[in-house]
Motif scaffolding. Sequence first.
Motif, mmCIF file in Angstrom:
data_model
loop_
_atom_site.group_PDB
_atom_site.id
_atom_site.type_symbol
_atom_site.label_atom_id
_atom_site.label_comp_id
_atom_site.label_asym_id
_atom_site.label_seq_id
_atom_site.Cartn_x
_atom_site.Cartn_y
_atom_site.Cartn_z
ATOM 1 N N LEU A 1 0.835 -1.199 0.000
ATOM 2 C CA LEU A 1 0.000 0.000 0.000
ATOM 3 C C LEU A 1 0.876 1.257 0.000
ATOM 4 O O LEU A 1 0.532 2.264 -0.625
ATOM 5 C CB LEU A 1 -0.912 -0.028 1.228
ATOM 6 C CG LEU A 1 -2.146 0.850 1.159
ATOM 7 C CD1 LEU A 1 -2.973 0.544 -0.067
ATOM 8 C CD2 LEU A 1 -2.974 0.664 2.412
ATOM 9 N N LEU B 1 2.106 1.716 -3.589
ATOM 10 C CA LEU B 1 1.028 2.311 -4.386
ATOM 11 C C LEU B 1 0.940 3.800 -4.078
ATOM 12 O O LEU B 1 0.766 4.639 -4.966
ATOM 13 C CB LEU B 1 -0.294 1.615 -4.077
ATOM 14 C CG LEU B 1 -1.531 2.139 -4.803
ATOM 15 C CD1 LEU B 1 -1.364 2.038 -6.301
ATOM 16 C CD2 LEU B 1 -2.779 1.372 -4.377
ATOM 17 N N GLY B 2 1.076 4.140 -2.786
ATOM 18 C CA GLY B 2 1.052 5.547 -2.384
ATOM 19 C C GLY B 2 2.209 6.329 -2.991
ATOM 20 O O GLY B 2 2.016 7.442 -3.478
ATOM 21 N N THR C 1 1.577 7.080 -6.419
ATOM 22 C CA THR C 1 0.609 8.175 -6.487
ATOM 23 C C THR C 1 1.276 9.525 -6.246
ATOM 24 O O THR C 1 0.934 10.519 -6.887
ATOM 25 C CB THR C 1 -0.498 7.967 -5.440
ATOM 26 O OG1 THR C 1 -0.940 6.629 -5.516
ATOM 27 C CG2 THR C 1 -1.647 8.899 -5.676
ATOM 28 N N ALA D 1 -2.172 5.776 -17.839
ATOM 29 C CA ALA D 1 -3.514 5.491 -17.323
ATOM 30 C C ALA D 1 -3.748 3.987 -17.245
ATOM 31 O O ALA D 1 -4.259 3.473 -16.238
ATOM 32 C CB ALA D 1 -4.560 6.154 -18.211
ATOM 33 N N GLY E 1 -1.611 2.496 -14.363
ATOM 34 C CA GLY E 1 -2.131 2.887 -13.054
ATOM 35 C C GLY E 1 -3.397 2.138 -12.711
ATOM 36 O O GLY E 1 -3.549 1.575 -11.620
ATOM 37 N N ALA E 2 -4.341 2.106 -13.679
ATOM 38 C CA ALA E 2 -5.619 1.432 -13.417
ATOM 39 C C ALA E 2 -5.399 -0.057 -13.192
ATOM 40 O O ALA E 2 -6.019 -0.664 -12.313
ATOM 41 C CB ALA E 2 -6.572 1.676 -14.574
ATOM 42 N N VAL F 1 -4.161 -0.785 -9.584
ATOM 43 C CA VAL F 1 -5.252 -0.818 -8.604
ATOM 44 C C VAL F 1 -6.083 -2.078 -8.785
ATOM 45 O O VAL F 1 -6.462 -2.748 -7.810
ATOM 46 C CB VAL F 1 -6.134 0.442 -8.736
ATOM 47 C CG1 VAL F 1 -7.309 0.374 -7.782
ATOM 48 C CG2 VAL F 1 -5.309 1.691 -8.475
ATOM 49 N N LEU G 1 -6.941 -5.184 -6.179
ATOM 50 C CA LEU G 1 -8.279 -5.664 -5.819
ATOM 51 C C LEU G 1 -8.424 -7.154 -6.095
ATOM 52 O O LEU G 1 -9.096 -7.864 -5.338
ATOM 53 C CB LEU G 1 -9.339 -4.869 -6.579
ATOM 54 C CG LEU G 1 -9.480 -3.415 -6.115
ATOM 55 C CD1 LEU G 1 -10.373 -2.635 -7.060
ATOM 56 C CD2 LEU G 1 -10.030 -3.350 -4.695
ATOM 57 N N LEU H 1 -7.184 -8.871 -3.250
ATOM 58 C CA LEU H 1 -8.126 -8.794 -2.130
ATOM 59 C C LEU H 1 -9.161 -9.913 -2.202
ATOM 60 O O LEU H 1 -9.488 -10.536 -1.200
ATOM 61 C CB LEU H 1 -8.815 -7.425 -2.153
ATOM 62 C CG LEU H 1 -9.893 -7.180 -1.122
ATOM 63 C CD1 LEU H 1 -9.269 -7.128 0.258
ATOM 64 C CD2 LEU H 1 -10.613 -5.883 -1.409
ATOM 65 N N PHE I 1 -5.495 -6.895 -0.020
ATOM 66 C CA PHE I 1 -5.190 -5.952 -1.084
ATOM 67 C C PHE I 1 -3.719 -6.046 -1.454
ATOM 68 O O PHE I 1 -2.855 -6.032 -0.593
ATOM 69 C CB PHE I 1 -5.549 -4.539 -0.623
ATOM 70 C CG PHE I 1 -5.479 -3.506 -1.707
ATOM 71 C CD1 PHE I 1 -6.384 -3.524 -2.752
ATOM 72 C CD2 PHE I 1 -4.509 -2.521 -1.685
ATOM 73 C CE1 PHE I 1 -6.336 -2.574 -3.753
ATOM 74 C CE2 PHE I 1 -4.451 -1.561 -2.686
ATOM 75 C CZ PHE I 1 -5.365 -1.595 -3.721
ATOM 76 N N LEU I 2 -3.442 -6.167 -2.754
ATOM 77 C CA LEU I 2 -2.084 -6.247 -3.294
ATOM 78 C C LEU I 2 -1.357 -7.543 -2.939
ATOM 79 O O LEU I 2 -0.143 -7.639 -3.053
ATOM 80 C CB LEU I 2 -1.232 -5.046 -2.855
ATOM 81 C CG LEU I 2 -1.544 -3.749 -3.600
ATOM 82 C CD1 LEU I 2 -0.802 -2.595 -2.965
ATOM 83 C CD2 LEU I 2 -1.162 -3.865 -5.057
#
Lengths: 478, 233
Positions: free
Chosen positions: B62, B65-66, B69, B164, B167-168, B171, B175, B178, B184-185
Amino acid sequence: MVSTIWFIALPLGLAFILPFRGLGHTKRDLTIIPLVLTIVLGGLLFLFRLAVTSPVLEGFVLDPPLGISFRMGATEFLFLMIVIGSAFLIALNIYGEKNDIFKGYQFPLIFSLFLTGAIGIILTGDLFNLFIFWEILSIAAYLLTTLEGKSRSFEGGIKYLLTGALSSVFILIAVSLIYYSAGTMDMVELGRLIPALPSGFKALIFLCLFIGFAIEAEIFPLNLWAPDVFEASESRAGGLFSSIAVKTAAFALLRLFFVLFGGAEIAGYSFFTVLLVLALATLIIAEFAAFHQSNLKRMLGYSSIGQVALALTALSLATESALTAGLFHLLNHSLIKVLLFSLAAFFIRKAGSESIADFKGMGRKFPVAGLFFTIGALAVAGFPPFSPFASKMAILKALMDGGHFIVLTGILVATVVEVGYYFKVIQVLYAPVEKTEKEKIKPMVLFSWFVPAALLTGLGIYPSVIMKYISLAAGALF
Amino acid sequence: MLKRILLIVSMVLLALILLPLLEGLGEQTHVSSLAEYYLSSGADDLNSPNLVTSVVVTYRGLDTLGEVTVLFAAAAGIMLAFKGLKMDEKEREKTQGPSELLASGASLLFPILFIFGIYIFTHGHLSPGGGFQGGVVIASAALLLLLSGVIPGVSHLMTSLLEALAGASYVAIGLLGLYLAAGFLDPRFLPRGEWSGIFSAGAIPVIYSLVGIKVGSELSAVLNAMISKGGEK
């Protein structure tokens, strides 16, 4: 089962896709996207309503304390309600009345990142993860400041960037010291391990985190950047800072004082006293500074600093009733500032100026807008029947119970000053002017003013509707 | 003068606050329980020989991922700031074309650098390096072409599309972890594969490749905005 990670995955996924969406249509109107996003997040929050009484703890890959986890209890729920609710109202207002700067993909992108950061800070149970989300929120905030693209906004943005970077540096120092000495990043686990650390080390860690969070929570003397940023950004961006970014920083302070350093006592010295003194100083200085402002956005910025400081004075008493009062005041303040900053955007656009003196007769020309501004001003000054009256009274009562009479006097003086400058604005709004034609206001914009105003009135008359949740949120901190 | 004195005083105060660090920070004599867990179970758990990658991509996924971002937000900010800044036409005419030597050198080096970047991020779970490093190498390859003037600019359509998509998908893979694995991840929804094979360690190489593509295209776009003209036309 719906996972809490959706609160992050949705806005983040959206932000990642947006640059491509906007390709070749840089001025296409996409302001509906933030609105839909906040509605979806609101629905998601509704699914988690049971978390108020039975907290959700979700570890990713490894269970805490080994891995990163998200926690959602009553406190987190309350703050998410504030964040998502304010974001919804501001997105609604922007959708109703958009300036050119909100068109194109940039604003929805920055807005999604801003929400990702704020929600992440609230949900995460891991200190380093909190730092990452803190960075995301800060960068989104710098970008919001510069959105207008004028040289003034870049000046404000760079000021924000420099102070924000300072805040990040302090948090990062603290995070690395904590990992060095305690060997974990899970905040609940740290709450158990930190008391055993040598007190010099503890004080250093505490100070670094406190400075880092206090810069963003706009506590004196670390708030000198804030008025400039409020003045440099579009009013509704200011509304986002005031009702979301500052509240998130206040939440981080709660985490620091109650979870990491339960009781905030180091070597027999309680840091709650430091917070109390600083918050009171912030309140008084900000209110007096607000009195002298001729720029509406700057005035609202100072008022925002003062009101959050008032809530922090209550939080620093660390009793359950004072915490309830403080949290209630934070909620009320978000509603007020969403309303006032939306109205400020309206008046500034209509008057073509930000100077309060130029709003002469605006209340007569736009009676509804004038009425809503009056409601907001009365509410922020603490008049009944609006809900801030209830929260201010509760704060004063908590101070009285604690025997803090000097603080109490300070707050009363600040309130008188506050009444003074808001009435000055109202006076200008209703100054007589030659008869002008009344203009129509879009229903969407009216609705975005009506909701916070109605909530302020409704919660003022029936505070019990929300008090149940707020006292649960305050209780969960102990 | 007063300002300078205040500055010096506050710097001294800060130094005093940080002084306990000098004596307080010694070498760690034992491994913390968290590090102990990584060391003892990390390799078995995820089947990746590079433990650092396991920590970065999975256990602290996480955070990564941050970080992606944060970089994304910063890049978006640069594009926003450079928007509308256009190079003077006269200025443009003055810039000379590349010399023969520079142009051939850059064109020769580019494919090597590009492939090396891809190599770094596809082998992130096996050897040092990973998505960020690989992405930066790719962006530096693009920088070489831009600076030497071999290409006038990087296509915004291509970089934004890659960015794009990557990145998508990042995520989305999170999921998938998850719902198909432990959280998650979590990369373990894909087969573990053979130890130290290129298709091993579940979704870790997929995630690192996506990070590499995202970082590479993002930084190329930023460099493009800085070198050629405004961020967007």
